[in-house]
Design an enzyme around this catalytic site. Structure first.
Site: not given
Ligand code: PRP
Length: 194
Positions: A114-115, A118, A167, A180
Site C-alpha cells: 500500500e502507499d 490511514d 494531506f 500522482r
Molecule cells: C487510498 C490509499 C489506500 C487507502 C488508505 O486509496 O491508496 O488504498 O486510501 O486509506 P484508509 O487507510 O483510510 O483506508 P484510494 O481509496 O484513495 O484509492 P487510490 O489508491 O486509487 O487513490
C-alpha cells in the site's frame, strides 16, 4: 522557467504541480534510499519462500514498481483494485473493489503493498478478503503510516515512514486523481482542497 525541463543543478524536473505543494516531505533521493532498504529486508525475510507481491491500485503503483526492483528473491506480482476515497479528502469508509487478483494465492506467501495506511479500513477489508483465499502467510507493507487517523486495529509489517496528519500527495498519492506523477512526497497547499 518552462515546465518539464531540467531546471536546477540536481537535475530535478520542474512540474506544473510543484506550485500546489506547500513543502516537500520526502525527496526522491530519500524515497529511493528508504525503498532500497525495505527491499533488502523483504528479500532476506522471503528467501526460499513462494512470494506473491500484491499492488493495491492505484496509489501504490509507483512505490510498488520501485520496491519490486529492490526485491532480490524470486517473486510473482499481482494487482488488486480497491478504492475508498472517491474525490474527497476523507475516506468514505466504504471500500469498492474493482479488480480481483489474477493469481491463485492458496498456500503462497502474500505481501500486500500500500502507499498509505490511514484509517486502515481499506487494508482491513483486503486482509479479510485475501485470508479467505487461504494463503500460507499474509503481511502488510506500506510506504507511509498515518497512525493519528487509525480507526481499525491494523499495523504494518514493513514500512518506510510514519507521517503526521497532513494531506500528502505525490509518488503515487493523489488528490482528486492529480499529483500522482510527482517524484517526491509533498504536503498539499490547503487552498487546493478547502
Ligand atoms: C487510498 C490509499 C489506500 C487507502 C488508505 O486509496 O491508496 O488504498 O486510501 O486509506 P484508509 O487507510 O483510510 O483506508 P484510494 O481509496 O484513495 O484509492 P487510490 O489508491 O486509487 O487513490
Amino acid at each position: 522557467m518552462e515546465t518539464g525541463v531540467l531546471d536546477n543543478p540536481t537535475n530535478h524536473i520542474c512540474f506544473e504541480a510543484d506550485a500546489s505543494i506547500k513543502s516537500i516531505l520526502y525527496t526522491k533521493e530519500e524515497l529511493d534510499s528508504a525503498v532500497a532498504n525495505l527491499g533488502k529486508k523483504i528479500s532476506n525475510d522471503y528467501k526460499g519462500k513462494e512470494l506473491i507481491v500484491v499492488c493495491v491500485l492505484k496509489g501504490s503503483v509507483i512505490f510498488f514498481s520501485d520496491l519490486i526492483r529492490n526485491i532480490s528473491c524470486d517473486c510473482k506480482i499481482d494487482f488488486i483494485g480497491a478504492s475508498s476515497y472517491g474525490c474527497e479528502t476523507q475516506s468514505s469508509g466504504v471500500i469498492r473493489m474493482y479488480k480481483d487478483l489474477d493469481l491463485d494465492i492458496k498456500d503462497k506467501h502474500v505481501l500486500i503493498v500500500e502507499d498509505i495506511l490511514d484509517t486502515a479500513k481499506t487494508m482491513d477489508y483486503l486482509i479479510h478478503m485475501l485470508k479467505g483465499k487461504k494463503p500460507a502467510g499474509l503481511k502488510i507493507c506500506t510506504l507511509l503510516d498515518k497512525k493519528a487517523r487509525r480507526e481499525v486495529d491494523v499495523s504494518a509489517d514493513y514500512k518506510c515512514f510514519d507521517v503526521a496528519n497532513e494531506f500528502v500527495v505525490g509518488y503515487g498519492l493523489d488528490f482528486n486523481e492529480e499529483y500522482r506523477n510527482l517524484p517526491y512526497i509533498g504536503i498539499l497547499k490547503e487552498e487546493k482542497y478547502n
